[in-house]
Motif scaffolding. Sequence first.
Motif, PDB file in Angstrom:
ATOM      1  N   SER A  67    -100.001 -11.432 -70.498  1.00  0.00           N
ATOM      2  CA  SER A  67    -100.668 -12.735 -70.377  1.00  0.00           C
ATOM      3  C   SER A  67     -99.707 -13.788 -69.835  1.00  0.00           C
ATOM      4  CB  SER A  67    -101.236 -13.171 -71.721  1.00  0.00           C
ATOM      5  OG  SER A  67    -100.211 -13.341 -72.683  1.00  0.00           O
ATOM      6  N   ALA A  68     -98.437 -13.676 -70.222  1.00  0.00           N
ATOM      7  CA  ALA A  68     -97.439 -14.616 -69.700  1.00  0.00           C
ATOM      8  C   ALA A  68     -97.271 -14.435 -68.193  1.00  0.00           C
ATOM      9  CB  ALA A  68     -96.106 -14.416 -70.412  1.00  0.00           C
ATOM     10  N   VAL A  69     -97.253 -13.172 -67.767  1.00  0.00           N
ATOM     11  CA  VAL A  69     -97.137 -12.901 -66.333  1.00  0.00           C
ATOM     12  C   VAL A  69     -98.356 -13.451 -65.583  1.00  0.00           C
ATOM     13  CG1 VAL A  69     -97.084 -11.085 -64.580  1.00  0.00           C
ATOM     14  CG2 VAL A  69     -95.697 -10.866 -66.648  1.00  0.00           C
ATOM     15  N   ALA A  83     -97.557  -4.409 -60.008  1.00  0.00           N
ATOM     16  CA  ALA A  83     -98.700  -5.081 -60.608  1.00  0.00           C
ATOM     17  C   ALA A  83     -98.243  -5.817 -61.869  1.00  0.00           C
ATOM     18  CB  ALA A  83     -99.795  -4.067 -60.940  1.00  0.00           C
ATOM     19  N   ASN A  84     -99.130  -6.638 -62.433  1.00  0.00           N
ATOM     20  CA  ASN A  84     -98.752  -7.473 -63.571  1.00  0.00           C
ATOM     21  C   ASN A  84     -98.188  -6.699 -64.763  1.00  0.00           C
ATOM     22  OD1 ASN A  84     -99.560  -9.603 -62.034  1.00  0.00           O
ATOM     23  ND2 ASN A  84    -101.334 -10.145 -63.262  1.00  0.00           N
ATOM     24  N   GLU A  89     -98.665   6.802 -55.292  1.00  0.00           N
ATOM     25  CA  GLU A  89     -99.514   6.719 -56.482  1.00  0.00           C
ATOM     26  C   GLU A  89     -99.955   5.282 -56.747  1.00  0.00           C
ATOM     27  OE1 GLU A  89     -97.295   8.558 -59.588  1.00  0.00           O
ATOM     28  OE2 GLU A  89     -97.423  10.564 -58.695  1.00  0.00           O
ATOM     29  N   ARG A  90     -99.061   4.333 -56.487  1.00  0.00           N
ATOM     30  CA  ARG A  90     -99.401   2.925 -56.705  1.00  0.00           C
ATOM     31  C   ARG A  90    -100.516   2.482 -55.757  1.00  0.00           C
ATOM     32  NH1 ARG A  90     -94.536   1.214 -56.756  1.00  0.00           N
ATOM     33  NH2 ARG A  90     -94.303   0.096 -54.796  1.00  0.00           N
ATOM     34  N   VAL A  91    -100.409   2.860 -54.493  1.00  0.00           N
ATOM     35  CA  VAL A  91    -101.431   2.480 -53.514  1.00  0.00           C
ATOM     36  C   VAL A  91    -102.749   3.183 -53.820  1.00  0.00           C
ATOM     37  CG1 VAL A  91    -102.073   2.581 -51.076  1.00  0.00           C
ATOM     38  CG2 VAL A  91     -99.743   1.947 -51.724  1.00  0.00           C
ATOM     39  N   ALA A  92    -102.687   4.475 -54.157  1.00  0.00           N
ATOM     40  CA  ALA A  92    -103.906   5.218 -54.474  1.00  0.00           C
ATOM     41  C   ALA A  92    -104.617   4.626 -55.680  1.00  0.00           C
ATOM     42  CB  ALA A  92    -103.572   6.687 -54.739  1.00  0.00           C
ATOM     43  N   GLY A  93    -103.851   3.994 -56.577  1.00  0.00           N
ATOM     44  CA  GLY A  93    -104.429   3.382 -57.756  1.00  0.00           C
ATOM     45  C   GLY A  93    -104.961   1.982 -57.521  1.00  0.00           C
ATOM     46  N   GLY A  94    -104.944   1.527 -56.276  1.00  0.00           N
ATOM     47  CA  GLY A  94    -105.468   0.206 -55.956  1.00  0.00           C
ATOM     48  C   GLY A  94    -104.414  -0.868 -55.835  1.00  0.00           C
ATOM     49  N   GLY A  95    -103.135  -0.483 -55.923  1.00  0.00           N
ATOM     50  CA  GLY A  95    -102.055  -1.444 -55.812  1.00  0.00           C
ATOM     51  C   GLY A  95    -101.556  -1.577 -54.380  1.00  0.00           C
ATOM     52  N   ALA A  96    -100.358  -2.110 -54.237  1.00  0.00           N
ATOM     53  CA  ALA A  96     -99.775  -2.324 -52.913  1.00  0.00           C
ATOM     54  C   ALA A  96     -98.338  -1.832 -52.906  1.00  0.00           C
ATOM     55  CB  ALA A  96     -99.815  -3.808 -52.548  1.00  0.00           C
ATOM     56  N   ALA A  97     -97.887  -1.413 -51.748  1.00  0.00           N
ATOM     57  CA  ALA A  97     -96.493  -1.010 -51.572  1.00  0.00           C
ATOM     58  C   ALA A  97     -96.140  -1.213 -50.109  1.00  0.00           C
ATOM     59  CB  ALA A  97     -96.294   0.455 -51.976  1.00  0.00           C
ATOM     60  N   PHE A  98     -95.325  -2.205 -49.825  1.00  0.00           N
ATOM     61  CA  PHE A  98     -94.947  -2.419 -48.442  1.00  0.00           C
ATOM     62  C   PHE A  98     -93.491  -2.832 -48.356  1.00  0.00           C
ATOM     63  CE2 PHE A  98     -97.534  -5.833 -50.123  1.00  0.00           C
ATOM     64  CZ  PHE A  98     -96.719  -6.941 -50.027  1.00  0.00           C
TER      65      PHE A  98
END
Length: 214
Positions: free
Chosen positions: A180-182, A167-168, A121-130
């Motif tokens: 914003s701190a991240v 992700a952030n 789900e994270r990758v499909a949403g445009g994120g990364a998982a490796f």
Amino acid sequence: MRVILAEDSTLLREGLVRLLAEEGHDVTAAVGDAVALLAAVERDPADIVVVDVRMPPTHTDEGLRAALEIRRRWPRTSVLVLSQYVEKRYASELLSAEGGGVGYLLKDRVMQVGEFLSALERVAGGGAAFDPEVVRQLLARTTRTDPLARLTAREREVLSLMAEGYANPAVAERLHVSQSAVEKHVNAIFDKLDIHPSSGFNRRVLAVLRFLES
């Protein structure tokens, strides 16, 4: 989400089809080789492709080369490599490509169904998982000065969570700080590691590579 599977093991392929269907996902195609994979994506691009590395006819790197072609031809289709092997020749190109929607997991190290589904789900949403083991195998140890020595303890925490593919917003939640701190910490990490926007690569991935190399 709409998923295309490419796995030459019939047992594993059918198991993944059933799992994804039970989770409410639509498996639009399930194929056993890279040629059929590319044909399926061309007919009807899905949200994400899950592909093995070694597939017929030579069982070397057909799946990973197909994944790279998919990223070039259909950049809106995310790609999650799920394999027993790390193919060094093309894996670094896949991981370093600009933009998100890319993952590389090792079958033997995915211990829970929930872990796999979360990564999907994270990758499909445009994120990364490796898998960190994938990245470690791509890197050669060097004797140069540790590039992370300039980072603060908090920046190292942020970078560690980035290495896990978060992700952030997720990093902010886990560290109990504002988003914003991240973002400020992430920008500081890029500056301290001399990773500039003009590098032509995904800056988050480059930062993670530096982290895993240390």
